[in-house]
Design a protein around this motif. Structure first.
Motif, PDB file in Angstrom:
ATOM      1  N   TYR A 233      -7.498   2.669  -2.264  1.00  0.00           N
ATOM      2  CA  TYR A 233      -7.317   3.060  -0.856  1.00  0.00           C
ATOM      3  C   TYR A 233      -6.193   4.085  -0.721  1.00  0.00           C
ATOM      4  CZ  TYR A 233     -10.435  -0.792   0.420  1.00  0.00           C
ATOM      5  OH  TYR A 233     -11.524  -1.616   0.547  1.00  0.00           O
TER       6      TYR A 233
ATOM      7  N   HIS B 151      -6.570  -3.139  15.427  1.00  0.00           N
ATOM      8  CA  HIS B 151      -6.999  -1.838  14.870  1.00  0.00           C
ATOM      9  C   HIS B 151      -7.824  -1.053  15.880  1.00  0.00           C
ATOM     10  CE1 HIS B 151      -5.344  -2.608  10.962  1.00  0.00           C
ATOM     11  NE2 HIS B 151      -6.073  -3.694  10.781  1.00  0.00           N
TER      12      HIS B 151
ATOM     13  N   ARG C 250      -5.724  -1.661  -4.013  1.00  0.00           N
ATOM     14  CA  ARG C 250      -4.809  -0.897  -3.142  1.00  0.00           C
ATOM     15  C   ARG C 250      -4.666   0.535  -3.647  1.00  0.00           C
ATOM     16  NH1 ARG C 250      -1.065  -5.575  -3.276  1.00  0.00           N
ATOM     17  NH2 ARG C 250      -1.509  -6.855  -1.441  1.00  0.00           N
TER      18      ARG C 250
ATOM     19  N   LEU D 219       0.832  -1.211   0.000  1.00  0.00           N
ATOM     20  CA  LEU D 219       0.000   0.000   0.000  1.00  0.00           C
ATOM     21  C   LEU D 219       0.863   1.256   0.000  1.00  0.00           C
ATOM     22  CD1 LEU D 219      -2.813   1.309   0.202  1.00  0.00           C
ATOM     23  CD2 LEU D 219      -2.623   1.128   2.694  1.00  0.00           C
TER      24      LEU D 219
ATOM     25  N   LEU E 233       1.065   9.462   7.792  1.00  0.00           N
ATOM     26  CA  LEU E 233       0.234   8.290   7.529  1.00  0.00           C
ATOM     27  C   LEU E 233       0.919   7.086   8.146  1.00  0.00           C
ATOM     28  CD1 LEU E 233      -2.151   6.821   6.167  1.00  0.00           C
ATOM     29  CD2 LEU E 233      -0.667   6.507   4.154  1.00  0.00           C
TER      30      LEU E 233
ATOM     31  N   ILE F 119       0.790   3.402   8.250  1.00  0.00           N
ATOM     32  CA  ILE F 119       0.233   2.207   7.626  1.00  0.00           C
ATOM     33  C   ILE F 119       0.420   1.064   8.617  1.00  0.00           C
ATOM     34  CG2 ILE F 119       0.494   0.547   5.744  1.00  0.00           C
ATOM     35  CD1 ILE F 119       1.214   2.883   3.920  1.00  0.00           C
TER      36      ILE F 119
ATOM     37  N   TYR G  12      -4.336   6.941  10.073  1.00  0.00           N
ATOM     38  CA  TYR G  12      -4.041   5.533  10.359  1.00  0.00           C
ATOM     39  C   TYR G  12      -4.918   4.628   9.503  1.00  0.00           C
ATOM     40  CZ  TYR G  12      -4.080   1.046  12.813  1.00  0.00           C
ATOM     41  OH  TYR G  12      -4.010  -0.297  13.100  1.00  0.00           O
ATOM     42  N   THR G  13      -4.297   3.602   8.881  1.00  0.00           N
ATOM     43  CA  THR G  13      -5.074   2.645   8.087  1.00  0.00           C
ATOM     44  C   THR G  13      -5.621   1.561   9.013  1.00  0.00           C
ATOM     45  OG1 THR G  13      -3.108   1.303   7.562  1.00  0.00           O
ATOM     46  CG2 THR G  13      -3.690   3.063   6.028  1.00  0.00           C
TER      47      THR G  13
ATOM     48  N   LEU H  64      -8.677   5.931   8.653  1.00  0.00           N
ATOM     49  CA  LEU H  64      -8.999   5.410   7.321  1.00  0.00           C
ATOM     50  C   LEU H  64      -9.328   3.928   7.504  1.00  0.00           C
ATOM     51  CD1 LEU H  64      -5.999   7.105   5.508  1.00  0.00           C
ATOM     52  CD2 LEU H  64      -8.408   7.739   5.212  1.00  0.00           C
ATOM     53  N   ARG H  65     -10.601   3.636   7.668  1.00  0.00           N
ATOM     54  CA  ARG H  65     -11.004   2.257   7.967  1.00  0.00           C
ATOM     55  C   ARG H  65     -11.128   1.476   6.666  1.00  0.00           C
ATOM     56  NH1 ARG H  65     -15.172   4.360  12.587  1.00  0.00           N
ATOM     57  NH2 ARG H  65     -13.707   4.296  14.344  1.00  0.00           N
ATOM     58  N   ASN H  66      -9.984   0.993   6.209  1.00  0.00           N
ATOM     59  CA  ASN H  66      -9.907   0.312   4.917  1.00  0.00           C
ATOM     60  C   ASN H  66     -10.617  -1.030   4.943  1.00  0.00           C
ATOM     61  OD1 ASN H  66      -8.307   2.419   4.117  1.00  0.00           O
ATOM     62  ND2 ASN H  66      -6.462   1.208   3.768  1.00  0.00           N
TER      63      ASN H  66
ATOM     64  N   ALA I 257      -6.156   7.963   0.961  1.00  0.00           N
ATOM     65  CA  ALA I 257      -5.139   8.443   1.911  1.00  0.00           C
ATOM     66  C   ALA I 257      -4.486   9.720   1.399  1.00  0.00           C
ATOM     67  CB  ALA I 257      -4.088   7.358   2.134  1.00  0.00           C
TER      68      ALA I 257
END
Length: 284
Positions: free
Chosen positions: A174, A118, A171, A12, A71, A73, A103-104, A135-137, A178
């Protein structure tokens, strides 16, 4: 002010840095990596490289500066205490006085064990007082399309997800969300539930694989226990196999179906269709 991306040479992270380079000058980007050789191409293009390790807190000294947008990850070392790893980055960012900490995470609807780290990381971020974005992927297409060899060999998609549906995206999708948060305004202290525009089930996935390959590929729905056995048989450690099998149980309950539209809104375009990801994977 710098935009700092941790895990920048991961699957990512690379997408994020590449897309940032299209929007901001390279000297405004810091790529945090463990192995600088893997980031040589970024360095050549003017990206600042910082070498740091989630497992060594002292390596984050001086990585962040006041006003940075960060960010984080999420780590993928499930056996090394991911929450503590994330706390290391958060503590360093807070001490530096960063302007934004993204935050992912995982969708709030996901109750599987995979989401526990998480949720705990989110709690730590909220408690820190740092301006944040969660960032709730949702799930990635690549979770499936990067492992097509056994599916094509056996003519079967084997999962323990019943008729559950998944709102997956690529990816790159997402990463676009971000980048929008890191380069835009007004995202402080928000949580975004991110998923693909179109949810799909595994029978549809098998049918699309059949259509594109010309081979008959079926969906073989198995029990969670059987799937766990298949994963351990393929060499996955028991605890990790249990985590992934647990995700399938969550898919059957609809916990990875995301209907907010947040991802395409942030990305500024529709999300990548699963069929397109399959086409790319088969070409690759």
């Amino acid at each position: 002010m710098s935009i700092v991306v941790t895990g920048a040479t991961g699957h990512l992270g690379r997408h994020v840095v590449e897309q940032l380079l299209e929007k901001v000058p390279a000297e405004q980007i810091t790529a945090v990596v463990r192995t600088p050789e893997k980031a040589a191409d970024f360095a050549e293009r003017g990206v600042r490289i910082a070498v740091a390790d989630y497992n060594a807190p002292e390596t984050f000294d001086g990585v962040f500066s006041a006003g940075d947008k960060v960010l984080l990850i999420s780590g993928n070392e499930f056996d090394k205490g991911r929450v503590q790893q994330h706390q290391v980055v958060l503590d360093a960012a807070k001490a530096a006085g960063v302007a934004l900490f993204a935050y992912t995470s995982a969708p709030s609807s996901l109750k599987a064990a995979l989401a526990d780290d998480h949720r705990a990381t989110e709690q730590a971020i909220l408690a820190s007082g740092v301006p944040y974005v969660l960032l709730r992927n949702g799930w990635y297409h690549e979770n499936y399309t990067e492992n097509l060899a056994p599916v094509l060999e056996h003519g079967a998609v084997v999962q323990a997800a019943g008729e559950g549906r998944v709102s997956s995206a690529s990816r790159a999708d997402y990463a676009a969300a971000a980048v929008a948060v890191l380069t835009g305004e007004g995202h402080e202290n928000k949580a975004y539930e991110l998923g693909g525009d179109e949810a799909w089930g595994f029978a549809e996935y098998a049918a699309e694989l059949s259509r594109q390959t010309g081979k008959e590929i079926t969906y073989n729905a198995v029990s969670v226990e059987a799937y766990e056995g298949i994963l351990t048989g393929a060499g996955l450690p028991g605890p990790l196999a249990a985590v992934f099998a647990g995700v399938d149980a969550s898919i059957e309950k609809g916990e990875l179906e995301v209907t907010t539209g947040d991802l395409s809104r942030l990305a500024g375009r529709p999300t990548t269709p699963l069929a397109e990801a399959i086409t790319a994977a088969l070409k690759g």
